[in-house]
Write a protein that holds these residues in place. Structure first.
Motif, PDB file in Angstrom:
ATOM      1  N   MET A  85      30.325 -48.080 -88.692  1.00  9.29           N
ATOM      2  CA  MET A  85      30.458 -48.829 -90.007  1.00  9.29           C
ATOM      3  C   MET A  85      29.215 -49.364 -90.457  1.00  9.29           C
ATOM      4  O   MET A  85      28.944 -49.955 -91.289  1.00  9.29           O
ATOM      5  CB  MET A  85      31.683 -49.567 -89.991  1.00  9.29           C
ATOM      6  CG  MET A  85      32.958 -49.115 -89.887  1.00  9.29           C
ATOM      7  SD  MET A  85      34.401 -49.636 -90.654  1.00  9.29           S
ATOM      8  CE  MET A  85      35.006 -50.814 -89.308  1.00  9.29           C
ATOM      9  N   GLY A  86      28.054 -49.159 -89.587  1.00 13.54           N
ATOM     10  CA  GLY A  86      26.729 -49.691 -90.018  1.00 13.54           C
ATOM     11  C   GLY A  86      26.504 -51.064 -89.628  1.00 13.54           C
ATOM     12  O   GLY A  86      25.443 -51.688 -90.262  1.00 13.54           O
ATOM     13  N   PHE A  87      27.187 -51.669 -88.724  1.00 12.17           N
ATOM     14  CA  PHE A  87      26.960 -53.179 -88.175  1.00 12.17           C
ATOM     15  C   PHE A  87      26.122 -53.092 -87.204  1.00 12.17           C
ATOM     16  O   PHE A  87      26.381 -52.667 -85.928  1.00 12.17           O
ATOM     17  CB  PHE A  87      28.246 -53.731 -88.073  1.00 12.17           C
ATOM     18  CG  PHE A  87      29.087 -54.301 -89.376  1.00 12.17           C
ATOM     19  CD1 PHE A  87      29.095 -55.511 -89.717  1.00 12.17           C
ATOM     20  CD2 PHE A  87      29.465 -53.370 -90.193  1.00 12.17           C
ATOM     21  CE1 PHE A  87      29.768 -55.745 -90.939  1.00 12.17           C
ATOM     22  CE2 PHE A  87      30.199 -53.636 -91.298  1.00 12.17           C
ATOM     23  CZ  PHE A  87      30.422 -55.073 -91.876  1.00 12.17           C
ATOM     24  N   GLN A  88      24.940 -53.963 -87.152  1.00  9.45           N
ATOM     25  CA  GLN A  88      24.032 -54.154 -85.981  1.00  9.45           C
ATOM     26  C   GLN A  88      24.610 -55.436 -85.083  1.00  9.45           C
ATOM     27  O   GLN A  88      25.468 -55.922 -85.609  1.00  9.45           O
ATOM     28  CB  GLN A  88      22.792 -54.673 -86.103  1.00  9.45           C
ATOM     29  CG  GLN A  88      21.998 -53.723 -87.127  1.00  9.45           C
ATOM     30  CD  GLN A  88      20.525 -54.145 -87.414  1.00  9.45           C
ATOM     31  OE1 GLN A  88      20.446 -55.413 -88.085  1.00  9.45           O
ATOM     32  NE2 GLN A  88      19.537 -53.409 -86.932  1.00  9.45           N
ATOM     33  N   VAL A  89      24.377 -55.242 -83.629  1.00  8.07           N
ATOM     34  CA  VAL A  89      24.911 -56.594 -83.023  1.00  8.07           C
ATOM     35  C   VAL A  89      23.708 -57.479 -83.103  1.00  8.07           C
ATOM     36  O   VAL A  89      22.426 -57.085 -82.789  1.00  8.07           O
ATOM     37  CB  VAL A  89      24.827 -55.887 -81.542  1.00  8.07           C
ATOM     38  CG1 VAL A  89      24.982 -57.313 -80.593  1.00  8.07           C
ATOM     39  CG2 VAL A  89      26.060 -54.833 -80.954  1.00  8.07           C
TER      40      VAL A  89
END
Ligand code: PHE
Length: 341
Positions: free
Chosen positions: A124-128
């Motif tokens: 969903m396009g979320f970075q860590v």
């Protein structure tokens, strides 16, 4: 002379019958076929014999020689075969014995869930975003709109270090401030996973350390509808397309409004059971729209920017998924537990 040759032959044959060792066979060969053997002497002495005897003696002598050489070869083959047989039975490998098992490590159940959660948010396009475990009071509380002496602090029993103002983070939310200060005024989509610590009585339901996965989206025109849609999408990916969800009003000082997300109990299908404590619902995370004060503390103008945040506990998710009844199993290092996953 011929009689002498017959004697040589029988004696040598008799001697050979008693040879059992490779070394004795060598000695036998030297003795009966070697340069100074009786047979060699007969052959050497042929020319001294009277002419008419020579062919017969010579013929027989060569026959004896050939016979003894053949006997030697046969004996040698026999000895080698016996030696091989003995070696084979002495050094036999029992291939029917079960092999020694090499113990294989595996991913800890909490790590497995973390990886699953990362994968869903990554899609969903979320970075860590990695934030620190050792925090300051300012980041863990103050900047998240939880002033000193505010009763909301009671929600987070805290391990304080001997250095004033330094503590072990009680949740991953302080990472919200850190990532906002680093990225402002860029839009943000991150998850912030990691260990949290609470000064609590350890019980089946609470541990003094556990993982959380925080999430944060900041940008223009982000609404509560985005929060609901995104978290519903997460729940469906995590628990299956059919899962029913509900948002329940809640309170966190750093979000306004705040909501907790429940999923329909997959043990009883909503009818009510021991796992969901007869409510039919299981709480999976806390969430809300980022409080204007928190946006401001992160360096974003709350007039222009908005955002949503959430926090979930992967151990709790794992417990729900596998119906694990005691959170203490996670860090007890009991292989009987760990090997089930
Ligand atoms: N930090 C909260 C907790 O530990 C969870 C949360 C995170 C709630 C983000 C809202 C938004 O309970």
């Amino acid at each position: 002379m011929i009689e002498n040759l017959e004697l040589i032959l029988t004696r040598a044959q008799q001697a050979l019958a008693g040879v059992e060792q490779e070394a004795d066979l060598q000695a036998w060969r030297v003795r009966h076929l070697g340069r100074s053997s009786e047979l060699s002497q007969v052959l050497d002495g042929l020319k001294e014999l009277p002419r008419e005897q020579r062919p017969a003696v010579g013929k027989r002598a060569n026959e004896v020689k050939t016979a003894l050489e053949a006997a030697h070869a046969a004996r040698q083959a026999k000895l080698q075969a016996t030696a091989l047989e003995q070696a084979l039975s002495r050094e036999r490998v029992d291939v029917s014995l079960p092999g020694r098992r090499i113990p294989l490590g595996r991913m800890h159940p909490a790590t497995q869930t973390l990886l699953e959660v990362y994968a869903i948010w990554r899609e969903m396009g979320f970075q860590v975003y990695r934030s620190r475990d050792v925090e300051t009071d300012a980041f863990n509380f103050e900047l998240l709109n939880i002033p000193a002496y505010h009763p909301a602090r009671d929600q987070w029993d805290t391990f304080y270090t001997t250095t004033p103002g330094v503590l072990l983070r009680t949740h991953t939310s302080p990472g919200q401030i850190r990532v906002m200060r680093e990225r402002a005024p860029e839009p943000i989509r991150v998850i912030l996973p990691g260990m949290c610590y609470r000064y609590e009585q350890i019980s089946a339901r609470s541990e003094i350390q556990f993982n959380q996965v925080e999430g944060l989206a900041v940008g223009e025109n982000i609404t509560f509808a985005d929060l609901k849609g995104t978290l519903n999408a997460f729940a469906r990916r995590m628990f299956g397309d059919q899962v029913q969800t509900r948002f329940r009003a809640a309170h966190f000082p750093f979000t306004e409004p705040s909501a907790e997300l429940d999923i329909e109990c997959f043990v009883c299908g909503g009818a009510g059971c021991g796992v969901c404590k007869s409510t039919g619902w299981l709480e999976i995370l806390g969430s809300g729209m980022v409080h204007p004060t928190v946006l401001l503390n992160g360096g974003y103008d709350p007039q222009r920017f908005s955002g949503f945040a959430f926090g979930m506990g992967p151990e709790r998710l794992t417990m729900l998924k596998h119906r694990i009844e005691d959170i203490r199993y996670f860090w007890a290092n009991d292989l009987r537990f760990l090997e089930q996953f």
